[in-house]
Every structure is written in structure tokens, then in C-alpha cells.
Design a protein around this motif. Sequence first.
Motif, PDB file in Angstrom:
ATOM      1  N   GLY A   1       0.806  -1.222   0.000  1.00 34.95           N
ATOM      2  CA  GLY A   1       0.000   0.000   0.000  1.00 34.95           C
ATOM      3  C   GLY A   1       0.835   1.267   0.000  1.00 34.95           C
ATOM      4  N   LYS A   2       1.874   1.291   0.835  1.00 37.53           N
ATOM      5  CA  LYS A   2       2.700   2.501   0.904  1.00 37.53           C
ATOM      6  C   LYS A   2       3.452   2.726  -0.398  1.00 37.53           C
ATOM      7  N   GLY A   3       3.888   1.612  -1.026  1.00 41.12           N
ATOM      8  CA  GLY A   3       4.568   1.746  -2.314  1.00 41.12           C
ATOM      9  C   GLY A   3       3.651   2.294  -3.388  1.00 41.12           C
ATOM     10  N   LEU A   4       2.401   1.843  -3.385  1.00 39.06           N
ATOM     11  CA  LEU A   4       1.435   2.361  -4.360  1.00 39.06           C
ATOM     12  C   LEU A   4       1.182   3.845  -4.140  1.00 39.06           C
ATOM     13  N   LYS A   5       1.092   4.240  -2.866  1.00 39.39           N
ATOM     14  CA  LYS A   5       0.883   5.655  -2.553  1.00 39.39           C
ATOM     15  C   LYS A   5       2.070   6.490  -3.016  1.00 39.39           C
ATOM     16  N   THR A   6       3.285   5.935  -2.840  1.00 37.85           N
ATOM     17  CA  THR A   6       4.487   6.648  -3.284  1.00 37.85           C
ATOM     18  C   THR A   6       4.491   6.823  -4.797  1.00 37.85           C
ATOM     19  N   ARG A   7       4.119   5.766  -5.534  1.00 40.12           N
ATOM     20  CA  ARG A   7       4.077   5.867  -6.989  1.00 40.12           C
ATOM     21  C   ARG A   7       3.030   6.888  -7.440  1.00 40.12           C
TER      22      ARG A   7
ATOM     23  N   ARG B   1      11.096   2.231  -1.770  1.00 39.31           N
ATOM     24  CA  ARG B   1      11.762   0.936  -1.745  1.00 39.31           C
ATOM     25  C   ARG B   1      11.991   0.455  -0.305  1.00 39.31           C
ATOM     26  N   LYS B   2      12.320   1.417   0.587  1.00 46.31           N
ATOM     27  CA  LYS B   2      12.537   1.037   1.980  1.00 46.31           C
ATOM     28  C   LYS B   2      11.270   0.538   2.626  1.00 46.31           C
TER      29      LYS B   2
END
Length: 302
Positions: A177-183, A299-300
Motif C-alpha cells: 500500500g505505501k509503495g502504491l501511494k508513493t508511486r 523501496r525502503k
Amino acid sequence: MLKYSLIILLISLSSFGYGQSQDIEVKGYFDTEQAMLGEKIPYTLTAKYPRTWQVLFPDSLYDFSPFELLEKRSFPTRSDEKYSRDSAIYYLATYELDSIQSLSLPVFQLVKADSIYHFAGDDQISLVTQISVLPDSLNLKESAYYQNVKKEFNYPYFIAGLIALLVIVITLLLIFGKGLKTRYKIWRLQKAYKNFEKQMQEAPIWIEQSPESGTLRLLQTWKMLMKRVNDQDYEQKTTKEILQIHDNQTLARCLQTYDRCIYGGITDPTPLLESLDFLADFSQDLYLHKIKALRDGGRKSV
């Protein structure tokens, strides 16, 4: 005596602002009352104001939350002896789940090195999450022949499968979820920077046509990008406050050149045009640094 002078000054300023707001008429409204999630929604913004004013409409750098801007369609300014009239249609989409969503867009009146916001009244739209269309009547066909009846739907299996799917979706959101938000943030920033590059290509034309108003428009465009990059309200900051954030001597000379044009009435466009390359490179460096920081953080988190 000083206390009474300050009170009189504040009253005068508030009266001036009130008078300004009476001279401009801003209207904004959705062209439909209901919309579905992700549907293209037209929103019309109009402004009537004294023809001597310089007024700008929001572009893609503006935050349209809870909506996303898909497209903007502008119309030519119409003027008579006293007033000018501008209008634009914004095609928006929403991905929020609130049943009632509202929007109030401003127009920007350019006044020296600042801009005054004039907002349209709030307009609301209803989100339709499910539409069931039932016919007024049923056409029944008589038949004495045997009709094969379908077996009953297996609801227990369906519900079990639905729960399993829901668990999988929630698990994926927790993991990614956090990666999707970042993208998503990166996509919005890339979109804002692309618009900034387009505006910078047009900036020499603005400045050559009118150094003062062109410089004001350039500053506003740059500050709106910086707001996206640094998550700070640059539009309300003075040159001194901006230089407290960015300790850069070349940027200081660049912004001071703009201030001299706006406040000192300098009409020579040469120093203004010479500063454009630096402002573009400076903005690109900050933009690329922000993109890298978002990607590293994404990525982190994964």
C-alpha cells in the motif's frame, strides 16, 4: 497615538479588500448532480471583473482535492467598456468514496508581487456507487412446455470466495500500500513538472509582451511547483522567506531582479530573460532530488 493609527490602518485595509471583492463576480458549479467513481465530471468556472485587472484561472499545478484534473478547456476573454468575462471548463474525476463531495475553485487577481484569491461558492456532487435500473413492467411469455430450471446459486461458496478475495486484497494493501501511494505521489509530481516545463517555454513571450505582468505570472508558476516539491506554501512567502529555505546566491539575485521589475517598474526584459535558464535548472535539480527521495523511501517501505 500609534495605537489609534494602527487601528485606522487595519480598518482601511479591510475596507479595501471588501471593495475589491465587490468588483469581481466568481461562479463555479458542476454541470451534473451525480457522478460515478472515476467518471469524467465537467465543472464550469466563470469570472466577471473590471477590465483593467489581470486575472488568472487555476491550471494543473493547483490542488483540486478531492478531485483529480483530467483536462482543462479555456475560452477567450470577452470585454466591454467596463468589465471582462472569462470562463473555463475543468474535467475532473474523483476516486474518494465520500457520498457527497464539494469543490470551490478560486481565480487569482495579480496585484504587484502578490495575488488575491477570489473563491467561487461551494458546489456539491453526489457519488453514485451502485445504480440499479428496473423495468417498469415485465414481459411474460406463456408456455405449457417443460422449462428447464437452473439450479440454485451456491451462496456459501460465493461468500467464502468473496471473503478470501477480500483477505488477499487487504494483505496486498498492507504489504504494497505505501509503495502504491508513493508511486501515485511521483506520478502527480511528474505531471506538475511537465506542466511547469511547458509554462517556462512560454515565459519569454509573457515577459517580452509585459515585463511586470509576465514576471508575476512566472513567479506564480514557479511557486506552485515549489509547493509540490517541498510541501510548503511558497505562494504566501516573500523573497526573504524563500531565501531562508534555499541558501543560494544565484537564486537570490534572480528573485531580486524580479522584485526590482515589479516594485521598481523596470521595463528592460533582458535581465529577466537571462534568469530563466537558471530558474529552470534550479527547479529541475530540486524536482529530481524529490523524485529520488520518494523512490528511495518507497523501496525502503516495501
